[in-house]
Scaffold this active site. Structure first.
Site, mmCIF file in Angstrom:
data_model
loop_
_atom_site.group_PDB
_atom_site.id
_atom_site.type_symbol
_atom_site.label_atom_id
_atom_site.label_comp_id
_atom_site.label_asym_id
_atom_site.label_seq_id
_atom_site.Cartn_x
_atom_site.Cartn_y
_atom_site.Cartn_z
ATOM 1 N N LYS A 231 0.825 -1.206 0.000
ATOM 2 C CA LYS A 231 0.000 0.000 0.000
ATOM 3 C C LYS A 231 0.863 1.261 0.000
ATOM 4 O O LYS A 231 2.012 1.274 0.440
ATOM 5 C CB LYS A 231 -0.943 0.001 1.211
ATOM 6 C CG LYS A 231 -1.994 -1.124 1.173
ATOM 7 C CD LYS A 231 -3.053 -0.905 0.125
ATOM 8 C CE LYS A 231 -4.033 -2.067 0.023
ATOM 9 N NZ LYS A 231 -4.882 -2.242 1.207
ATOM 10 N N ARG A 265 -3.795 -10.425 4.428
ATOM 11 C CA ARG A 265 -3.997 -10.479 2.971
ATOM 12 C C ARG A 265 -2.770 -9.887 2.292
ATOM 13 O O ARG A 265 -2.392 -8.742 2.559
ATOM 14 C CB ARG A 265 -5.253 -9.689 2.591
ATOM 15 C CG ARG A 265 -5.619 -9.741 1.108
ATOM 16 C CD ARG A 265 -6.875 -8.924 0.856
ATOM 17 N NE ARG A 265 -7.332 -9.025 -0.530
ATOM 18 C CZ ARG A 265 -6.917 -8.238 -1.518
ATOM 19 N NH1 ARG A 265 -6.008 -7.290 -1.271
ATOM 20 N NH2 ARG A 265 -7.381 -8.386 -2.747
#
Length: 286
Positions: A231, A265
């Site tokens: 991210k 995840r």
């Protein structure tokens, strides 16, 4: 659109919920591997859109020890630039590969905000629904999940970023709305996993705050999933492109695990599993 269960297909809920209970009951977090069959996902868009490449990727994740494969056919990239697609486009991407991935024997979650797509995936044997809008975007989603009896991942999201808000308070309020929708639809509480949505509708600082304060979500008494993989907030600490964020992703995921996350995840299954196992082994020596 009819998203109710197909009369010829038995509910997939029992297998999914049994798998989920087993995974979240372990001392080590379960690892969910990302399989994007999209042309525009922020990290690996286009890399696995060909069915043969997608299946190869799924097999590689299984060989690495993945616990769940999360397959998505629409980019829900947490930054501007994702192109919304129709349910027909999502289905066209899923149909050539989904049943083959399911046949590999690892639980599959379907990453979609459309009830029609989730219904198709469940018909093909997917065991878990992963809704990045937490049952709040498609009015048919909660009734579908309830009817099928499958586990659902409820993720926090926002249409826009607001740096001024207390992001953890916002996450809690969002989850209360989602849980109310779930209860009214008849979704059993023990079939719900919460995801704070790292990067979605958040500044980089808010994403890090959500991770730092993850324990506050224990108030719901539900398993927490964290997906910080590659991210953008990582690049605000250490400038990098998505493919260069493995170390930052692992750092974030280890902190999430320390703060109680039960599912991680990730795009990088083998490396994440190694980090989680080593950290757990060290902590077990105390």
């Amino acid at each position: 659109m009819n998203a109710s269960p197909s009369p010829s297909v038995p509910p997939a809920g029992s297998a999914g919920i049994d798998a989920l209970r087993t995974l979240v009951g372990r001392p080590l977090p379960a690892v969910m591997g990302v399989l994007n069959i999209t042309p525009d996902s922020f990290s690996d868009g286009g890399e696995f859109i060909a069915p043969a490449r997608a299946l190869e990727r799924a097999r590689a994740m299984i060989a690495a020890g993945v616990d769940i494969i999360d397959i998505g056919a629409e980019s829900t990239r947490p930054y501007q630039g994702a192109r919304p697609v129709t349910a027909a486009e999502e289905l066209a991407r899923l149909k050539p590969v989904l049943s083959d991935v399911v046949a590999l024997g690892v639980p599959v979650s379907i990453d979609s905000m459309k009830a029609e797509v989730v219904a198709f995936a469940l018909d093909q044997g997917a065991a878990i629904a992963n809704d990045v809008w937490g049952l709040q975007r498609d009015a048919e989603m909660a009734p579908l999940i309830a009817a099928r009896g499958v586990p659902v991942i409820v993720m926090h999201n926002r249409d826009s970023v607001d740096p001024a808000i207390d992001i953890v308070a916002d996450i809690k309020t969002f989850f209360l709305r989602s849980l109310d929708l779930a209860a009214k639809a008849g979704i059993a509480r023990d079939k719900i996993v919460l995801d704070p949505g790292i990067g979605f509708g958040k500044t980089a600082e808010q994403s890090m705050t959500a991770l730092a304060r993850l324990r506050e979500l224990d108030m719901f008494g539900l398993p927490i999933l964290v997906g910080a993989s590659r991210k953008r907030f990582i690049a605000t600490v250490s400038p990098s492109e998505p493919s260069e964020r493995l170390a930052g992703s692992i750092a974030a995921h280890l902190i999430a695990a320390q703060r109680g996350a039960k599912i991680i995840r990730t795009h990088d299954v083998a490396e994440t599993l190694q980090a989680l196992r080593v950290a757990h082994a060290i902590e077990s020596e105390q």
